[in-house]
Design an enzyme around this catalytic site. Structure first.
Site, PDB file in Angstrom:
ATOM      1  N   GLN A 135       0.842  -1.201   0.000  1.00 21.41           N
ATOM      2  CA  GLN A 135       0.000   0.000   0.000  1.00 21.41           C
ATOM      3  C   GLN A 135       0.876   1.249   0.000  1.00 21.41           C
ATOM      4  OE1 GLN A 135      -1.512   0.800   3.833  1.00 21.41           O
ATOM      5  NE2 GLN A 135      -3.296   1.951   3.176  1.00 21.41           N
ATOM      6  N   GLY A 136       0.704   2.108  -0.997  1.00 23.20           N
ATOM      7  CA  GLY A 136       1.492   3.335  -1.076  1.00 23.20           C
ATOM      8  C   GLY A 136       0.660   4.552  -0.699  1.00 23.20           C
ATOM      9  N   SER A 138       1.414   6.605   2.757  1.00 21.44           N
ATOM     10  CA  SER A 138       2.245   7.568   3.481  1.00 21.44           C
ATOM     11  C   SER A 138       3.431   8.049   2.655  1.00 21.44           C
ATOM     12  CB  SER A 138       2.790   6.934   4.764  1.00 21.44           C
ATOM     13  OG  SER A 138       1.743   6.611   5.633  1.00 21.44           O
ATOM     14  N   SER A 170       4.957  -1.568   3.979  1.00 18.26           N
ATOM     15  CA  SER A 170       5.148  -2.959   4.378  1.00 18.26           C
ATOM     16  C   SER A 170       5.032  -3.868   3.168  1.00 18.26           C
ATOM     17  CB  SER A 170       4.098  -3.365   5.414  1.00 18.26           C
ATOM     18  OG  SER A 170       4.311  -2.647   6.596  1.00 18.26           O
ATOM     19  N   GLU A 255      -9.396  -1.528   6.207  1.00 21.00           N
ATOM     20  CA  GLU A 255      -8.168  -1.711   6.992  1.00 21.00           C
ATOM     21  C   GLU A 255      -8.471  -1.680   8.481  1.00 21.00           C
ATOM     22  OE1 GLU A 255      -5.166   1.336   6.436  1.00 21.00           O
ATOM     23  OE2 GLU A 255      -3.636   0.008   7.266  1.00 21.00           O
ATOM     24  N   GLU A 395      -4.304   8.834  17.640  1.00 22.35           N
ATOM     25  CA  GLU A 395      -4.784  10.212  17.737  1.00 22.35           C
ATOM     26  C   GLU A 395      -5.726  10.533  16.573  1.00 22.35           C
ATOM     27  OE1 GLU A 395      -1.624   9.174  18.189  1.00 22.35           O
ATOM     28  OE2 GLU A 395      -1.700   9.446  20.362  1.00 22.35           O
TER      29      GLU A 395
END
Lengths: 412, 375
Positions: A135-136, A138, A170, A255, A395
């Site tokens: 997964q791209g 961030s 990852s 997710e 958060e």
């Protein structure tokens, strides 16, 4: 647990459950030839990957993966049966699936937003685990503020040319495909985003560079991925141009365990060095750990802490149960949106308590033969920060809950 | 035995909960509560028992006090999970009434077997009751009772008796020489003197009750066994009350911080306010899920009922403390005044937090079950 659920099965589910049980009894894989990591996100070697991929392929061929997706895209064409397969796989203590990002995030996103031909092209090999996905999302400058991604896709004819930098990716070192959130318009923050699937393995050294990052545990498993003029066909764009943020919400919802489609999940296999991050495991540890004249499990303050954990753990389990009892819910997303926050924070506090129970011995790490449980508890504790940071930090989760469920004013 | 997935919370239970919520919304909004119980703010005010007896009579008429009474004893025989749904709504309204005490007495009487029928008949006839079994130190162990039964009469004092001023019957735990017995006593009989306590919580009344030769019907010669069987339901229901009250605290506070502006923004914009309120919600949901799990265990997995009820009450007690703290703090200066309603729930929750065991006590009992008694 699987017996309790079985009593609520429809006839079709009951038949499928019996089939899964029989198949697993005959086909559950044997001991792995290598030490497996605690989760798929720490797969470091091809030996580990080969073993896990073989398991996922076998489970897919048997019909236990993607059961609820239509047959046209490689699924089983069943209704609400993935849950059944998952329960049976967990009860049978199977290894976990290596293609977790594919199954949990890419599959529902592709299914809801890709062209039919692309679904049929990509999903079967995703379900079988032959193609690992990553997964791209961030970037160095876009973490919690995900919508500020800068990796850019420029249209040239019916091709797109991608340049930029993704991080914390990852499984990228094993992945064939990546789901990716890209900027296609620099003048609008949210509406300037578009969502693609891109073949990265085929382009290694030719537009794509994958570099491993080392975690605080010393393990690898996640990466940075650099795009240098990678060309992608327009058919790999999901949904309309400028709808990337909405598509990303499908990914994030699944997710965080709050999506429509049940993620195929296996696991539970006891491995020489793997352990379950549960309160009962820590209670057992406390029984075996000496403290003063007795066992750590006799210390009243530790008992109180252990029971706090047990209560939180049971509370989460009961939240998941209650989330299916309509009459006991006030807001439909109130419990599902707590899932990720609670699961990650509870796992962290369980591991933290285990380290506390171990006392001085928690200073011993995996290379030390005197380390209790092979040094797994300090490893789990450190790894737990991956869970409270990834997929939207705790958060950010609290912002989402405060804004979407309680209706408080938005922070952004 | 195993539990049904839906906690046994069926259609009837949902209807009951829903109608209870509507009933209180219509007949007992919070300004009515405030007008009813908060007329005298003086810290040294005399003990009093402020409640709406006419509304309570309606509630009795609706059959809500006999829900837990078995059908063969003239009641409705609803599962604990359904009763918990009703109690949650009573907690949300903070309605001053003897419902909890009556339900508590019901579960203990049921656990008494045949001899309890006389008490259940009174409850089925609409009489309110409460438990009298606590010593002067507020022990959560009924074996600590200071009341004795000798020469055909009850002697001694039962402390911290809940909603005593609203009840017609007392279920008294007394030492008998041969052990402990349970006695069904007319609250207005000769030899029974209720001394009202001056308490912080305005939504309840409380008394210590002096027995001086009062007579009572012995409904059990083995009180501890009956109480042991009934306590999980009692812990669960007080936790359900706290969950309802907690939800009121959350919603009221969310409403306030969404409208009150400082630094040109609603308070709820700031994460220093937003995140703690999310935490309140998370704790309410944990306690609520554990309440229905415990209630369902009382109904269909009794061997696990104590374990799950300890979890529910421990969770609810800690939640109540936190929700109360944040409700006052987030209201700022206005939250510190008598005219703002949050103190009514703050006080009810502090009271409930201690009732029948606080978090630490329940976790210690839970540890004895789960880990085993400490060496």
């Amino acid at each position: 647990m699987s017996d309790a659920s079985a009593r609520k099965d429809t006839p079709a589910q009951a038949e499928f459950r019996a089939y899964c049980r029989d198949w697993l009894a005959a086909n559950k894989p044997g001991e792995p030839p290598v030490r497996l990591p605690q989760t798929p996100l720490e797969i470091m070697t091809t030996e580990q990957l080969d073993y896990l991929q073989a398991w996922q392929k076998a489970a897919y061929d048997a019909g236990l993966v993607g059961c609820d997706y239509p047959e046209a895209v490689g699924g089983g064409g069943r209704k609400d049966c993935q849950r059944v397969a998952n329960e049976e796989m967990l009860a049978a203590r199977t290894p976990f699936f290596p293609n977790v990002i594919g199954l949990g995030m890419a599959a529902p996103t592709v299914f809801y937003h890709a062209q039919e031909a692309v679904k049929a092209e990509l999903l079967p090999r995703l379900f079988s685990g032959e193609d690992i996905w990553c997964q791209g999302f961030s970037e160095p400058g876009a973490g919690s503020d995900l919508a500020s991604v800068q990796t850019f896709a420029e249209k040239r004819g019916d091709r797109w040319v991608i340049n930029g930098h993704k991080v914390w990716t990852s499984l990228a070192h094993f992945a064939e495909w990546m789901i990716i959130l890209l900027r296609t318009d620099k003048s609008h923050k949210y509406d300037g985003l578009s969502y693609f699937v891109v073949p990265i393995r085929a382009a290694l050294g030719n537009g794509v560079t994958v570099r491993p990052l080392i975690k605080i545990t010393g393990e690898t498993g996640f990466n940075e991925v650099i795009f240098d003029n990678l060309e992608v066909d327009d058919r790999y764009r999901l949904d309309e141009l400028g709808k990337g943020w909405q598509v990303a919400m499908t990914t994030l919802l699944h997710e965080r365990g709050a999506g429509e489609l049940q993620t195929p999940r296996s696991g539970g296999m006891k491995n020489r060095s793997s352990h379950n991050i549960t309160t009962s495991a820590v209670i057992e540890l406390a029984r075996q750990t000496r403290r003063g004249a007795g066992a750590a499990a006799d210390d009243p303050l530790l008992r109180d802490k252990l029971m706090r954990q047990l209560i939180r753990e049971e509370g989460l389990k009961q939240n998941q149960r209650r989330s299916r009892v309509q009459a006991l819910l006030d807001h439909p997303m109130r419990l599902p949106l707590q899932n990720k926050l609670l699961a990650s924070e509870i796992a962290q506090s369980i591991a933290s308590l285990a380290v506390e129970v171990e006392g001085m011995a928690s200073s011993l790490y995996m290379g030390d033969s005197n380390a209790p449980a092979g040094g797994q508890w300090p490893l789990s504790y450190m790894n737990s920060y991956g869970m409270t940071i990834a997929a939207g930090t705790s958060e950010v989760q609290r912002n989402i809950l405060g804004e979407r469920v309680l209706g408080l004013p938005k922070s952004k | 035995m195993t539990q049904p997935n839906n906690y046994g919370f069926g259609e009837e239970a949902a209807l009951l909960k829903d109608s209870a919520r509507k009933f209180f919304r219509e007949h007992f909004p919070t300004d009515r509560l405030h007008a009813l119980v908060a007329a005298d703010p003086t810290p040294g005010r005399a003990p009093s028992c402020q409640w709406d007896e006419a509304l309570w009579a309606q509630l009795v008429e609706l059959g809500w006090t006999v829900l837990a009474v078995p059908e063969e004893a003239g009641g409705v025989g609803m599962p604990v999970a359904a009763v918990a749904g009703l109690v949650e709504e009573v907690g949300r309204a903070a309605f001053p009434c003897p419902l909890l005490g009556t339900l508590n007495a019901t579960y203990v009487l049921v656990a008494c077997g045949e001899a309890g029928a006389v008490g259940l008949a009174d409850i089925a006839a609409g009489k309110a009751a409460t438990l009298a079994l606590t010593d002067r130190h507020g022990a959560w162990d009924p074996a600590a009772t200071e009341v004795e039964y000798r020469d055909g009469g009850l002697y001694g004092t039962a402390w911290f008796v809940q909603d005593a001023g609203k009840c017609e019957r007392l279920l008294v735990c007394a030492s008998t020489g041969a052990g402990y017995g349970l006695f069904w006593v007319d609250a207005h009989a000769a030899g029974v003197t209720a001394e009202a306590d001056g308490i912080v919580d305005l939504t309840r009344d409380q008394a210590h009750i002096v027995f001086d030769g009062a007579s009572g019907i012995e409904v059990s010669g083995n009180a501890l066994s009956a109480l042991h069987q009934a306590m999980p339901a009692i812990w669960t229901l007080v936790a359900a009350d706290m969950v309802g009250a907690g939800e009121w605290q959350l919603q009221t506070t969310v409403e306030y911080v969404s409208t009150r502006k400082q630094f040109d923004r609603p308070l709820g914009f700031f994460q220093a306010i937003k995140h703690p309120l999310v935490e309140v919600m998370v704790q309410i949901d944990e306690a609520k899920s554990l309440v229905y799990n415990a209630a369902c265990a009382c109904d269909s997995e009794p061997e696990k009922a104590a374990q799950y009820a300890h979890m529910a009450k421990a969770s609810a007690s800690d939640m109540a403390a936190y929700a109360s703290s944040r409700s006052v703090q987030s209201h700022g200066g206005i939250g510190f005044t008598w005219e703002c309603y949050v103190h009514l729930y703050f006080k009810r929750q502090k009271h409930s937090q201690m009732l029948w065991g606080d978090g630490v006590w329940h976790r210690a009992r839970l540890a004895d079950i789960v880990i085993g008694t400490a060496a």
